[in-house]
Design a protein around this motif. Structure first.
Motif, PDB file in Angstrom:
ATOM      1  N   GLU A 173       0.811  -1.210   0.000  1.00 49.12           N
ATOM      2  CA  GLU A 173       0.000   0.000   0.000  1.00 49.12           C
ATOM      3  C   GLU A 173       0.847   1.263   0.000  1.00 49.12           C
ATOM      4  O   GLU A 173       0.554   2.232  -0.712  1.00 49.12           O
ATOM      5  CB  GLU A 173      -0.922  -0.015   1.227  1.00 49.12           C
ATOM      6  N   ARG A 191       2.291   1.870  -3.345  1.00 54.67           N
ATOM      7  CA  ARG A 191       1.260   2.309  -4.276  1.00 54.67           C
ATOM      8  C   ARG A 191       1.015   3.801  -4.105  1.00 54.67           C
ATOM      9  O   ARG A 191       0.919   4.550  -5.068  1.00 54.67           O
ATOM     10  CB  ARG A 191      -0.020   1.540  -4.007  1.00 54.67           C
ATOM     11  N   GLU A 192       0.947   4.194  -2.837  1.00 57.69           N
ATOM     12  CA  GLU A 192       0.724   5.607  -2.550  1.00 57.69           C
ATOM     13  C   GLU A 192       1.878   6.446  -3.105  1.00 57.69           C
ATOM     14  O   GLU A 192       1.661   7.508  -3.717  1.00 57.69           O
ATOM     15  CB  GLU A 192       0.627   5.789  -1.026  1.00 57.69           C
TER      16      GLU A 192
END
Lengths: 181, 181, 181, 181
Positions: free
Chosen positions: A163, A166-167
């Motif tokens: 995550e 991805r950010e």
DNA sequence: CATGAATGAGCCTTCATTCAT
DNA sequence: AATGAATGAAGGCTCATTCAT
């Protein structure tokens, strides 16, 4: 078309035969030819169909009154999320991309219209001097394409994207299209 | 393999028949099977062959003593230039990407090695705090993939990219992978 | 020819290719054609070769001074035993029988000569009034063929023949060809 | 299947191509594959088809209330006659024998059932002490197989069998399977 | 309109045979 | 004499498309 999409997702472009499509659709082989000129036409129409679904998914929850960054962020994540859709429009992306495409003007205008929200985002951003003064198509390649590309690699297991990464990738894309003094 | 590459570029993955390859290569059908196990093997070997050419083209004129930005710039433009190569390795890129790939460990190590210069660039950049601390694969998607993507669109006429835009796109990619205050 | 025989026994008539024969024999493909006109000729010659080995095996340990019954018995058991030969002439029997056969007079005379001991047995038997006055070929079918047939079935597992049954079958064949008041 | 049978009889097992079958049958190549899985399936089904015709022909005009010898005689001559059938089931016998056979239990039970009249003949004969106490399969090889074998040789011209010889051969086969003092 | 049997070109692959070396 | 690369016809099978029912 639903049958075709399913088979394409399951078995890939090879191994897609008209008789399989007919069986999956629960009709006779010949029946397909009452609704589609030929196999190519079926694939073309499927392309359009999926494309409009893609456009809808990409731009959902995006309204023109949201802040620019917010809109970009939502679209980027929509693209990412598309890969996980149960009803699979983009699982096919790998396959989808090499569906035979017409290259007519009409087609381009259609795509233009489908992704008008995206274009509006880019136009406004450029008008405000926030985004780089580049062709929308180029901005799209720089800012959104990587989302699809990463999602695809993530899904096929070539690459694990957590995550946080991805950010960071999202932010990097934003960096790519925005002006830096 | 040269014949296969040409046909793949001209007619795409579908519609590549062993007979056509043979005719294009100026040999009899059976002859192919003296040098390749079967069609799949031909495609696999072609993949490896092209990949190593791609790696060579991407990293040519790049040495590890050049400044980081310079190296990046050279690679980015190499990728762009690849699309115009007369002897066409990347025209196929579109097709090339969906050549059947072995997914063995060996294969991955080979690719790793072929693109080691790229990896070194990213590693050094991250060590210096110049580049974002992301997986090399992600940096690659953000920084270099767009070059190929744009070149492809430029070549197929979907999009015209003039020299100034190209330069701007290059810089945008650099923005994507570098740290900003 | 040894190579051909082995391959025939192992893989059957199908899957016998000239290149396999060459490889098995340890020579180049073309070399075969210096010694055999073509595939058919190779098979014909192999037929003759095996036939003479068969004749030799069938009539071994049989001399014209042995009692008739003794000679018959020996031949019958020779035929039976042939199926178990390690160096496999008859394992091929199944295959052997449908090797392409020339049907020339020469061929028949050759066979006549190879099996002269058998013919002598039948002629003497008929002269003594012990055997039925039938054509030798017919006596052969009645008296000896069943041995090969049973051995084949026994070997392929279609039918189990124990020692007592085998002995009884032998006697039954003798009954078939001898006169009964 | 009729076309296949004819071609098998005329040209043998090798040289039987699906194309030929199609042409002989007056249909397109692909049509065959609507009715048969593949070549093997065609051959298997043909085997079953012929086998049941053979069984019918062998046992026709035979009823369980006829005297044993009469039944045997009828079957033996039926087999002989089969070779002359215009609609050729057995001309193929030579070829028929090496049609690929499934070796399942089902198959064996089917064959058992098709030839039940033959088995009954042998069982009764053994019960009465008239026939030798051998396995039915063995009795079959001794008593009936020679009929087929001779007919085949007669038909291919290897051997001429006149009516008297034929009668004698029949009797010899009876001698083979019956008890003697 | 719908059906689905029929078509036949075309695909991948094998293999008997030839011939320059 | 031996080699083995090259040949190309043929084989089994698939599948987009048609058409009589």
């Amino acid at each position: 078309m639903r049958a075709t999409e399913k088979l394409l997702a399951d078995y890939g472009f090879h191994g897609l035969s008209m008789q399989m499509v007919a069986r999956e659709a629960g009709v006779a082989t010949g029946t397909i030819y009452r609704y589609f000129e030929d196999k190519q036409d079926l694939l073309h129409q499927l392309y359009d169909h999926i494309l409009s679904r893609v456009a809808q998914l990409v731009t959902q929850n995006v309204t023109d009154d949201m802040p620019l960054k917010e809109r970009f962020r939502t679209m980027w994540l929509n693209i990412w999320a598309m890969a996980y859709q149960e009803d699979a429009p983009l699982i096919n992306r790998g396959q989808f991309e090499n569906l035979p495409r017409r290259n007519t003007l009409e087609q381009q205008q259609l795509e233009q219209k489908l992704f008008s929200k995206v274009h509006r985002l880019f136009e406004e951003g450029k008008a405000q001097g926030l985004l780089k003064p580049l062709d929308n198509e180029i901005l799209s390649v720089l800012g959104l394409e990587p989302s699809a590309c990463l999602a695809r690699k993530h899904l096929t297991g070539v690459l694990h994207v957590d995550e946080k990464s991805r950010e960071a990738a999202l932010e990097a894309c934003w960096d790519a299209i925005t002006q830096h003094d």
